[in-house]
Design an enzyme around this catalytic site. Structure first.
Site, PDB file in Angstrom:
ATOM      1  N   ARG A 238       0.867  -1.145  -0.025  1.00 12.25           N
ATOM      2  CA  ARG A 238      -0.017   0.040   0.043  1.00 12.25           C
ATOM      3  C   ARG A 238       0.917   1.301   0.064  1.00 12.25           C
ATOM      4  O   ARG A 238       1.928   1.473   0.799  1.00 12.25           O
ATOM      5  CB  ARG A 238      -0.872  -0.092   0.994  1.00 12.25           C
ATOM      6  N   GLU A 267      -3.373   7.603  -4.480  1.00 11.85           N
ATOM      7  CA  GLU A 267      -3.790   7.139  -5.617  1.00 11.85           C
ATOM      8  C   GLU A 267      -5.144   7.711  -6.248  1.00 11.85           C
ATOM      9  O   GLU A 267      -6.128   8.017  -5.406  1.00 11.85           O
ATOM     10  CB  GLU A 267      -3.895   5.557  -5.587  1.00 11.85           C
ATOM     11  N   HIS A 285      -1.020   0.310  -9.877  1.00  9.85           N
ATOM     12  CA  HIS A 285      -1.680  -0.625  -9.006  1.00  9.85           C
ATOM     13  C   HIS A 285      -2.325  -2.004  -9.601  1.00  9.85           C
ATOM     14  O   HIS A 285      -3.545  -2.121  -9.804  1.00  9.85           O
ATOM     15  CB  HIS A 285      -2.826   0.111  -8.336  1.00  9.85           C
TER      16      HIS A 285
HETATM   17  C1  DGY Z   1      -5.495  -5.902  -2.632  1.00 11.48           C
HETATM   18  O1  DGY Z   1      -6.149  -6.861  -2.917  1.00 11.48           O
HETATM   19  O2  DGY Z   1      -5.478  -5.286  -1.784  1.00 11.48           O
HETATM   20  C2  DGY Z   1      -4.856  -5.381  -4.077  1.00 11.48           C
HETATM   21  O3  DGY Z   1      -4.121  -4.204  -3.696  1.00 11.48           O
HETATM   22  C3  DGY Z   1      -5.561  -5.327  -5.369  1.00 11.48           C
HETATM   23  O4  DGY Z   1      -5.695  -6.657  -5.614  1.00 11.48           O
END
Ligand code: DGY
Length: 324
Positions: A238, A267, A285
């Site tokens: 993240r 984002e 992402h």
């Molecule tokens: C998640 O699953 O948390 C990713 O960032 C998107 O697949």
């Protein structure tokens, strides 16, 4: 009377069929993102919601949804959902772990290789017609095989990245708040070390922790300064786990060699400093962006949502805060 489910954004169609077997579906079949106010309005009569990481399931939104029983997130990360507010109302939250592990680990390794071997720069060079001949020092990058990989977080995805690194003959270090990974670590020849030691010794530092209060800006000025000048930072977890402004400064001052980033602090905005740097590879992402995987994620979220609304146990409930 059938329960009502809001599906906030476009999903793979199987998810809708799964829901329609048991529920009345209010489907916003677009790529638009609802803001908190619109979400609140659409949740007025909903018993369930199938949502995505772009949806702000804040405390205010949750509190204003009088009938809500389940929030099913099409992702493993769920930092857009206020878990405490959901728990306070007895609302079950579910996510989609497992199905995206290998895809995300593949992308992590692709990013690591891309930044180490300067793949985007090499491709741009060729497409721009600049390739005139083979030169001994043309577009040289950094070694991967035999180097040290430091995994910050050693859950499913961290371990899957370690399995790939083992194939590359890498030395594997990891830091984790749990001590329960000894068997996997042994099998992979991975060594658990404190974060500071990991940062000091690794040639590649790859982040695999969820975003929580305690992991926000886990990698900031101090941590970047502990890394080797020749090291690369990889983030497919993240964005806010990294202090992006500090990262830009570290890259500009060559405190580290480069970064491979699939996630960003704000984002879809990307820090302009990152866009200006040559030693970074930036992706929008796409860690789990494999067609079959995304279809499975949608189906899993839909079936867990339907499960809760028909009195069954969901496969992937997210633990309420304070419980694990
Ligand atoms: C998640 O699953 O948390 C990713 O960032 C998107 O697949």
């Amino acid at each position: 009377m059938k329960p009502r489910v809001l599906v906030t954004r476009h999903v793979y169609p199987a998810a809708i069929s799964i829901l329609q077997e048991h529920c009345v579906v209010d489907y916003q079949d677009t790529y638009d993102v609802m803001d908190a106010e619109r979400l609140q309005r659409r949740l007025q009569h909903a018993h369930g919601v199938v949502c995505q990481l772009t949806d702000p399931l804040t405390a205010a939104v949750i509190q204003a949804a009088p009938h809500l029983k389940v929030i099913s997130q099409i992702a493993v990360g769920h930092d857009n959902i206020d878990l405490a507010a959901a728990a306070a109302r007895g609302i079950v939250v579910t996510n989609t772990p497992g199905v995206l592990t290998e895809a995300t680990a593949d992308l992590t390794f692709a990013l690591l290789l891309a930044v180490a071997r300067r793949l985007p720069a090499a491709e741009q060079f060729l497409r721009a017609g600049e390739w005139k001949r083979w030169d001994v020092d043309l577009l040289c990058g950094a070694d991967v095989a035999g180097r040290t990989l430091g995994l910050v977080g050693f859950g499913r995805i961290g371990q899957a990245v370690a399995r790939r690194a083992k194939g590359f003959g890498m030395r594997i270090l990891f830091s984790s708040r749990s001590d329960g990974n000894a068997a996997v670590a042994n099998e992979l020849g991975a060594m658990q070390v404190p974060l500071e030691m990991l940062l000091k010794q690794s040639d590649f530092v790859s982040l695999h922790v969820p975003l929580r209060a305690e992991t926000r800006h886990l990698i900031g000025v101090e941590q970047l300064c502990q890394m080797k000048r020749s090291a690369f930072l990889i983030n497919t977890a993240r964005g806010p786990v990294v202090d992006e402004a500090a990262l830009v400064a570290a890259l500009e001052e060559n405190l580290i060699a480069g970064a491979g980033l699939d996630v960003f602090e704000h984002e879809p905005q990307v820090h302009p400093g990152l866009l200006a740097l040559p030693n970074v590879v930036l992706l929008p992402h796409v860690g789990s962006a494999v067609t079959s995987v995304r279809a499975l994620m949608c189906a899993l979220a839909a079936s867990d949502c339907a499960a809760v609304l028909t009195g069954e146990r969901p496969k992937h409930p997210v633990a309420a805060p304070g419980r694990s």
